[in-house]
Design a protein around this motif. Sequence first.
Motif, PDB file in Angstrom:
ATOM      1  N   VAL A  22      -8.386 -28.459 -53.228  1.00 50.57           N
ATOM      2  CA  VAL A  22      -8.723 -29.282 -51.947  1.00 50.57           C
ATOM      3  C   VAL A  22      -7.545 -30.020 -51.431  1.00 50.57           C
ATOM      4  CG1 VAL A  22      -9.905 -31.029 -50.888  1.00 50.57           C
ATOM      5  CG2 VAL A  22     -11.151 -29.484 -52.687  1.00 50.57           C
ATOM      6  N   GLU A  23      -6.623 -30.525 -52.192  1.00 57.63           N
ATOM      7  CA  GLU A  23      -5.306 -31.127 -51.614  1.00 57.63           C
ATOM      8  C   GLU A  23      -4.414 -29.969 -51.077  1.00 57.63           C
ATOM      9  OE1 GLU A  23      -4.623 -33.925 -51.003  1.00 57.63           O
ATOM     10  OE2 GLU A  23      -6.002 -35.145 -52.293  1.00 57.63           O
ATOM     11  N   ALA A  24      -4.361 -28.997 -51.838  1.00 55.16           N
ATOM     12  CA  ALA A  24      -3.338 -27.680 -51.226  1.00 55.16           C
ATOM     13  C   ALA A  24      -4.058 -27.108 -49.793  1.00 55.16           C
ATOM     14  CB  ALA A  24      -3.434 -26.617 -52.207  1.00 55.16           C
ATOM     15  N   ALA A  25      -5.309 -27.058 -49.755  1.00 59.66           N
ATOM     16  CA  ALA A  25      -5.816 -26.641 -48.478  1.00 59.66           C
ATOM     17  C   ALA A  25      -5.558 -27.664 -47.558  1.00 59.66           C
ATOM     18  CB  ALA A  25      -7.272 -26.287 -48.586  1.00 59.66           C
ATOM     19  N   ASN A  26      -5.594 -28.986 -47.565  1.00 58.86           N
ATOM     20  CA  ASN A  26      -5.558 -29.875 -46.684  1.00 58.86           C
ATOM     21  C   ASN A  26      -3.935 -30.464 -46.765  1.00 58.86           C
ATOM     22  OD1 ASN A  26      -8.173 -30.112 -45.556  1.00 58.86           O
ATOM     23  ND2 ASN A  26      -8.691 -31.181 -47.514  1.00 58.86           N
ATOM     24  N   TRP A  27      -3.054 -29.570 -46.751  1.00 56.70           N
ATOM     25  CA  TRP A  27      -1.728 -29.826 -46.729  1.00 56.70           C
ATOM     26  C   TRP A  27      -1.231 -30.574 -45.458  1.00 56.70           C
ATOM     27  CZ3 TRP A  27       1.390 -27.647 -42.969  1.00 56.70           C
ATOM     28  CH2 TRP A  27       1.017 -26.455 -42.504  1.00 56.70           C
ATOM     29  N   ARG A  28      -1.801 -30.208 -44.407  1.00 59.48           N
ATOM     30  CA  ARG A  28      -1.491 -30.952 -42.969  1.00 59.48           C
ATOM     31  C   ARG A  28      -1.743 -32.498 -43.006  1.00 59.48           C
ATOM     32  NH1 ARG A  28      -3.637 -26.063 -41.531  1.00 59.48           N
ATOM     33  NH2 ARG A  28      -2.390 -24.704 -40.329  1.00 59.48           N
ATOM     34  N   ALA A  29      -0.841 -33.189 -42.556  1.00 54.97           N
ATOM     35  CA  ALA A  29      -0.947 -34.731 -42.394  1.00 54.97           C
ATOM     36  C   ALA A  29      -2.229 -34.780 -41.276  1.00 54.97           C
ATOM     37  CB  ALA A  29       0.063 -35.209 -41.694  1.00 54.97           C
ATOM     38  N   GLY A  30      -3.270 -35.487 -42.044  1.00 58.41           N
ATOM     39  CA  GLY A  30      -4.679 -35.650 -41.241  1.00 58.41           C
ATOM     40  C   GLY A  30      -5.585 -34.664 -41.373  1.00 58.41           C
ATOM     41  N   ALA A  31      -5.441 -33.746 -42.135  1.00 56.02           N
ATOM     42  CA  ALA A  31      -6.178 -32.397 -42.552  1.00 56.02           C
ATOM     43  C   ALA A  31      -7.358 -32.947 -43.018  1.00 56.02           C
ATOM     44  CB  ALA A  31      -5.422 -31.364 -43.303  1.00 56.02           C
ATOM     45  N   THR A  32      -8.579 -32.512 -42.571  1.00 53.39           N
ATOM     46  CA  THR A  32      -9.703 -32.931 -43.250  1.00 53.39           C
ATOM     47  C   THR A  32     -10.720 -31.624 -43.571  1.00 53.39           C
ATOM     48  OG1 THR A  32     -10.568 -33.237 -40.903  1.00 53.39           O
ATOM     49  CG2 THR A  32      -9.675 -34.946 -42.085  1.00 53.39           C
ATOM     50  N   ARG A  33     -10.308 -30.736 -43.712  1.00 54.61           N
ATOM     51  CA  ARG A  33     -11.320 -29.873 -44.288  1.00 54.61           C
ATOM     52  C   ARG A  33     -12.245 -30.286 -45.779  1.00 54.61           C
ATOM     53  NH1 ARG A  33      -7.466 -24.303 -44.791  1.00 54.61           N
ATOM     54  NH2 ARG A  33      -5.680 -25.610 -44.221  1.00 54.61           N
ATOM     55  N   PRO A  34     -13.315 -30.577 -45.246  1.00 52.55           N
ATOM     56  CA  PRO A  34     -14.112 -31.298 -46.341  1.00 52.55           C
ATOM     57  C   PRO A  34     -14.181 -30.367 -47.777  1.00 52.55           C
ATOM     58  CG  PRO A  34     -15.440 -30.746 -44.205  1.00 52.55           C
ATOM     59  CD  PRO A  34     -14.086 -29.978 -44.199  1.00 52.55           C
ATOM     60  N   ARG A  35     -14.063 -31.020 -48.802  1.00 52.80           N
ATOM     61  CA  ARG A  35     -14.148 -30.627 -49.992  1.00 52.80           C
ATOM     62  C   ARG A  35     -15.414 -29.447 -50.293  1.00 52.80           C
ATOM     63  NH1 ARG A  35     -12.797 -32.181 -55.539  1.00 52.80           N
ATOM     64  NH2 ARG A  35     -14.201 -31.317 -57.045  1.00 52.80           N
ATOM     65  N   PRO A  36     -16.619 -29.818 -49.730  1.00 51.22           N
ATOM     66  CA  PRO A  36     -17.818 -28.827 -49.918  1.00 51.22           C
ATOM     67  C   PRO A  36     -17.348 -27.451 -49.340  1.00 51.22           C
ATOM     68  CG  PRO A  36     -18.448 -31.005 -49.492  1.00 51.22           C
ATOM     69  CD  PRO A  36     -17.389 -31.087 -49.436  1.00 51.22           C
ATOM     70  N   VAL A  37     -16.725 -27.696 -48.036  1.00 52.10           N
ATOM     71  CA  VAL A  37     -16.475 -26.267 -47.280  1.00 52.10           C
ATOM     72  C   VAL A  37     -15.418 -25.657 -48.134  1.00 52.10           C
ATOM     73  CG1 VAL A  37     -15.326 -25.465 -45.175  1.00 52.10           C
ATOM     74  CG2 VAL A  37     -17.222 -27.306 -45.014  1.00 52.10           C
ATOM     75  N   ILE A  38     -14.324 -26.189 -48.540  1.00 52.19           N
ATOM     76  CA  ILE A  38     -13.365 -25.452 -49.187  1.00 52.19           C
ATOM     77  C   ILE A  38     -13.794 -25.105 -50.561  1.00 52.19           C
ATOM     78  CG2 ILE A  38     -11.007 -25.895 -50.626  1.00 52.19           C
ATOM     79  CD1 ILE A  38     -10.536 -27.954 -48.490  1.00 52.19           C
TER      80      ILE A  38
END
Length: 163
Positions: A22-38
Motif C-alpha cells: 500500500v505504501e509503494a502504491a501511494n508513493w506520491r505525497a498526499g496519495a490516497t489510494r485506499p488500502r481496500p482498493v489496492i
Amino acid sequence: MVAFSIRAAGPADGGFLADMLVEAANWRAGATRPRPVILADATHTAYLTGWQRPADRGVVALDPEGRPVGAAWYRLFAADRPSAGFVAAGVPELIIGVRPLWRAQGVGRALLRALAEDARSGGYARLALSVEHGNFAHDLYRSEGFAIVATAGGRDTMVRRLR
C-alpha cells in the motif's frame, strides 16, 4: 543517519508486506489510494497471495524499538501469469515499500542491497522491478544498477544484473 536493522522476512510478515505494498502504491505525497482498493486489485494481490511460497524471499527493516518500517521482497512469476515488471520466467520481481517517515534515510537502499545480495547468492542472474514514471525511487534504482528495459502504461520495467 537514523539507526535501523534488517532481518529476513518470514511467513508471519504477510500482513506487513501488504502494508508496504500500500505504501509503494501511494508513493506520491498526499496519495490516497485506499488500502481496500489496492489490495483488491489483481495486479497488486499477485505480489502477496500465498506469501511465503518456496521461492519467495524478503527483508524487513526495523526501527531501534524493533518496529517494522520497511520491506522488500521478490517473487517469481510464470510467463502465462506475468506481473507488472515481468521480464522472463526465472527472473524474480522486486517489490519495496517504506513508511513515509523513514523515506530518504537509507532504508530503501539498505533493503534493496540486502535483497539483491539474497537473490545473487540464491543463484539468480537478474532482478526486475516495475516503477511508475515520476516515482522518486527511480533514481535509487538507477544508482543501484537497474536499467530500463521496457516502458508501457506510465511505468518502467527495470532490471539489474546480479553476476
